[in-house]
Design a protein around this motif. Structure first.
Motif, PDB file in Angstrom:
ATOM      1  N   GLY A  56      44.826  35.317  51.844  1.00  0.00           N
ATOM      2  CA  GLY A  56      44.496  36.723  51.640  1.00  0.00           C
ATOM      3  C   GLY A  56      45.380  37.379  50.585  1.00  0.00           C
ATOM      4  O   GLY A  56      44.890  37.822  49.539  1.00  0.00           O
ATOM      5  N   PRO A  57      46.702  37.424  50.801  1.00  0.00           N
ATOM      6  CA  PRO A  57      47.589  38.057  49.811  1.00  0.00           C
ATOM      7  C   PRO A  57      47.534  37.358  48.452  1.00  0.00           C
ATOM      8  O   PRO A  57      47.537  38.005  47.406  1.00  0.00           O
TER       9      PRO A  57
ATOM     10  N   ALA B 120      34.729  38.493  47.102  1.00  0.00           N
ATOM     11  CA  ALA B 120      35.374  39.251  46.030  1.00  0.00           C
ATOM     12  C   ALA B 120      35.887  38.299  44.956  1.00  0.00           C
ATOM     13  O   ALA B 120      35.688  38.516  43.760  1.00  0.00           O
ATOM     14  N   ALA B 121      36.540  37.225  45.396  1.00  0.00           N
ATOM     15  CA  ALA B 121      37.122  36.284  44.442  1.00  0.00           C
ATOM     16  C   ALA B 121      36.046  35.614  43.596  1.00  0.00           C
ATOM     17  O   ALA B 121      36.178  35.506  42.371  1.00  0.00           O
TER      18      ALA B 121
ATOM     19  N   CYS C 118      41.872  42.188  37.427  1.00  0.00           N
ATOM     20  CA  CYS C 118      41.313  43.523  37.193  1.00  0.00           C
ATOM     21  C   CYS C 118      42.081  44.251  36.092  1.00  0.00           C
ATOM     22  O   CYS C 118      41.527  45.060  35.354  1.00  0.00           O
TER      23      CYS C 118
ATOM     24  N   VAL D  64      37.036  38.405  51.390  1.00  0.00           N
ATOM     25  CA  VAL D  64      37.999  37.965  50.368  1.00  0.00           C
ATOM     26  C   VAL D  64      37.364  36.930  49.432  1.00  0.00           C
ATOM     27  O   VAL D  64      37.470  37.007  48.206  1.00  0.00           O
TER      28      VAL D  64
ATOM     29  N   LEU E  56      43.449  38.931  42.166  1.00  0.00           N
ATOM     30  CA  LEU E  56      42.380  39.898  41.884  1.00  0.00           C
ATOM     31  C   LEU E  56      42.950  41.088  41.119  1.00  0.00           C
ATOM     32  O   LEU E  56      42.368  41.552  40.139  1.00  0.00           O
ATOM     33  N   ILE E  57      44.119  41.556  41.574  1.00  0.00           N
ATOM     34  CA  ILE E  57      44.742  42.694  40.881  1.00  0.00           C
ATOM     35  C   ILE E  57      45.082  42.301  39.447  1.00  0.00           C
ATOM     36  O   ILE E  57      44.793  43.028  38.496  1.00  0.00           O
TER      37      ILE E  57
ATOM     38  N   VAL F 166      34.590  43.323  42.791  1.00  0.00           N
ATOM     39  CA  VAL F 166      35.396  42.977  43.971  1.00  0.00           C
ATOM     40  C   VAL F 166      34.671  43.444  45.227  1.00  0.00           C
ATOM     41  O   VAL F 166      34.428  42.676  46.165  1.00  0.00           O
TER      42      VAL F 166
ATOM     43  N   THR G  31      45.026  35.786  47.091  1.00  0.00           N
ATOM     44  CA  THR G  31      43.810  36.195  46.408  1.00  0.00           C
ATOM     45  C   THR G  31      43.921  37.634  45.903  1.00  0.00           C
ATOM     46  O   THR G  31      43.518  37.941  44.776  1.00  0.00           O
ATOM     47  N   MET G  32      44.494  38.491  46.742  1.00  0.00           N
ATOM     48  CA  MET G  32      44.638  39.896  46.348  1.00  0.00           C
ATOM     49  C   MET G  32      45.456  40.017  45.061  1.00  0.00           C
ATOM     50  O   MET G  32      45.083  40.740  44.126  1.00  0.00           O
ATOM     51  N   LEU G  33      46.586  39.293  45.016  1.00  0.00           N
ATOM     52  CA  LEU G  33      47.441  39.354  43.829  1.00  0.00           C
ATOM     53  C   LEU G  33      46.667  38.953  42.580  1.00  0.00           C
ATOM     54  O   LEU G  33      46.715  39.625  41.544  1.00  0.00           O
TER      55      LEU G  33
END
Lengths: 274, 341
Positions: free
Chosen positions: B203-204, B78-79, B214, B75, B210-211, B289, B206-208
């Motif tokens: 985790g979530p 990717a960030a 992107c 994670v 990242l999306i 990512v 960072t995912m948000l």
């Protein structure tokens, strides 16, 4: 039926006894001040790993290293399959120690602050955990004897300064350090007692403090090019300590840590203070 | 399937697929090895089956220590990589990355301040780290946009890093012995602090982000043409810029609060991916990512196994292994320019 019952009762009991009696045979030490005492107790052969600060006695240097005791790697310690981990109270990070405990590792934190009471407590705790109480009592008695003998020697109150050079400016020991505690045991006064920890000191600062006596760690003196170079150094040359030739190079662990050899440290300091 | 795209670079889909496979393999290898030896054959049983009492320790090491750490390094990698890509496009500067412009050290200053001045727990330190990174980003942006080209941003970065480093120095001087132990960690960077609790939060989150980042590929592409051109294409640049900067600080700040400063990934991974794929951000972002996750997973794995049972600081590994590799790529003379293909 009866027999199974008996076995069911017996088994936990035997296990408990077995656990209580088995001396830990694979011990990992975290912190040089702990390692030194394990060897002094004659239990060195039970160690399977130490940390980067475990540099005394020489045998400790041959132990596998798990890194520095202030950044303990959890898996690295577990990989040594210890049945006991003896950690200085300064070991960390706290989270790593927590996790070791959570993994079921027998981890004991022992007292490690710069005072003679902490030293006695440390020896007692380590001896208890290693199940060598007699050796522990013997060592405590011996240290006590040596300290008493050293303190009985005539002392000369002097204003002293402890210097340390770790590749950079000179650092001086403040009031909450082990060096300060050793000075006080030897009847000396630390000119920087109001300072906290080790802080850099300038040539002018040295000259202003006007210490009667300067103690420099042996490694620092060597790095500076010998005791004569230290004596002629900026700031130091202008102190009473240099004029009266009262500059002492002392084994690093003797002056910077308060270990079982503290009696010897007091003796050396008193001899030099005369 | 075409292997080469029109611009002479590799086609994006196969590259993404290969990178993802590599990431899966690396994550497996990183989970399977470490200071404690766990045989491959017993892995599935430990992960999914009934754990025999004798293997409880191995099970715990696998589930409680290694797995969160591997996931967290993926994670974080990717960030950092995505933050690098975004900043390089936003500042129109191939040198932009969180460390160089001061975001990392800004976050460190915030964290150190919180450690020394308050006795707050993780949340206080993480918030302070985030505020520090936000302040550094805005400063870098404010100074950098006053000058043309790379100079302004670089100078801003130097100034911010100097101020932050001296601030950290002063706080270190003031710190007590106990606090100092917490501080040393910031200079080295480490993923050892990763556990499920932090992972569940970060985790979530960072995912948000990242999306979100992107999905900004259009404006990043437009920025490659020039700021005026991007504006003419209909992007409201001032507000886009602000949003992107806040998103990067939100992304990097809390992670840095957990891991300390990990350099290099944000700078080099985007360049490597650009060499492979060209500068089309639609593909560059997702590929970064995966590549960032892959890089940091491998680096953390190396840091754990190279001097086992001890550990190397992760920052040391990323620069020690990645630096010469990047040099080699540059010397091969392939274009790593912002315009790519």
């Amino acid at each position: 039926m009866r027999r199974t019952c008996f076995a069911a009762w017996c088994l936990p009991l035997m296990l408990a006894l077995g656990v209580a009696q088995a001396k830990p045979q694979r011990v990992v030490v975290l912190g040089g001040s702990v390692t030194e005492i394990v060897y002094d107790l004659g239990q060195g052969e039970r160690l399977v790993a130490g940390d980067d600060s475990s540099i005394y006695p020489a045998a400790a240097l041959k132990l596998p290293r798990v890194g520095y005791y202030r950044s303990v790697p959890v898996e690295g310690v577990v990989a040594m399959k210890p049945d006991l981990v003896l950690a200085s109270e300064n070991a960390g990070p706290p989270k790593a120690l927590e996790r070791l405990r959570a993994l079921g590792i027998d981890l004991e934190v022992v007292s490690d602050s710069p005072s003679i009471e902490s030293l006695y407590r440390r020896i007692e705790q380590i001896a208890r955990e290693l199940q060598a109480p007699e050796e522990g009592e013997k060592l405590i008695a011996q240290v006590r004897r040596e300290v008493q003998a050293a303190q009985a020697l005539p002392s000369t109150p002097r204003r002293a300064l402890v210097l340390l050079n770790r590749t950079g400016p000179m650092m001086a020991a403040g009031g909450d350090t082990a060096a300060n505690a050793v000075l006080r045991l030897a009847g000396l006064e630390n000119v920087l007692a109001s300072q906290k920890g080790y802080k850099p000191i300038s040539a002018e600062g040295l000259a202003t403090l006007q210490p009667d006596m300067i103690i420099i760690s042996a490694a620092s003196a060597k790095a500076a090019g010998g005791i004569d170079k230290v004596k002629a150094g900026a700031g130091i040359a202008a102190t009473p300590a240099a004029r009266e030739n009262r500059i002492l190079a002392m084994d690093d662990l003797l002056i910077l840590g308060l270990g079982p050899r503290v009696g010897l440290a007091i003796e050396q300091l008193k001899a030099a203070a005369k | 399937m075409r292997l080469l795209s029109d611009s002479g670079k590799l086609a994006p889909q196969p590259v993404l697929t290969v990178l993802t496979c590599c990431l899966a393999v690396a994550a497996l290898a990183a989970t399977a090895s470490g200071a404690v030896f766990i045989p491959w054959t017993s892995m599935p049983g430990l992960l999914w089956g009934d754990v025999p009492p004798g293997d409880a320790l191995l099970h715990n090491i696998l589930i409680e220590i290694r797995l969160p750490r591997v996931l967290f390094s993926a994670v974080t990698g990717a960030a950092l990589a995505v933050a690098g890509v975004t900043m390089q496009a936003l500042f129109r500067n191939p040198l932009a990355e969180p460390g160089l412009v001061g975001i990392t050290l800004g976050a460190a200053l915030g964290a150190v301040f919180a450690i020394v001045m308050t006795s707050g727990g993780f949340l206080v330190v993480a918030t302070a780290a985030f505020l520090g990174s936000l302040a550094a980003t805005f400063l870098a942006y404010a100074v950098g946009s006053r000058y043309r080209g790379a100079a302004g941003l670089l100078l801003a970065g130097i100034a911010i890093n100097t101020v932050a480093a001296s601030g950290i120095g002063i706080l270190t001087y003031l710190a007590s012995d106990v606090q100092l132990r917490d501080l040393t960690f910031w200079n080295l960077g480490s993923l050892a602090g990763a556990d499920w609790r932090t992972l569940v939060w970060l985790g979530p989150w960072t995912m948000l982000l990242l999306i979100y980042l992107c999905r900004q590929w259009r404006v990043l592409n437009a920025l490659l043409l020039g700021e005026r051109e991007a504006a003419h294409l209909g992007f409201a640049l001032p507000s886009v810029r602000r949003r992107l900067i806040v998103a990067i600080a939100l992304l990097v700040g809390p992670l840095v609060a957990v891991t300390g400063g990990i350099g290099f990934v944000g700078l080099v991974v985007p360049h490597l991916v650009r060499m492979l794929l060209g500068a089309h951000h639609r593909y560059l972002m997702p590929a970064s990512v995966v590549a960032g996750a892959l890089t940091l997973t491998l680096a953390d794995w190396l840091s754990r196994v190279m001097v086992s049972p001890a550990e190397l600081p992760i920052g040391l590994v990323t620069s020690l292994v990645g630096g010469p590799f990047f040099f080699w790529l540059l010397l091969r003379g392939r274009s790593a320019s912002m315009q790519g293909g």
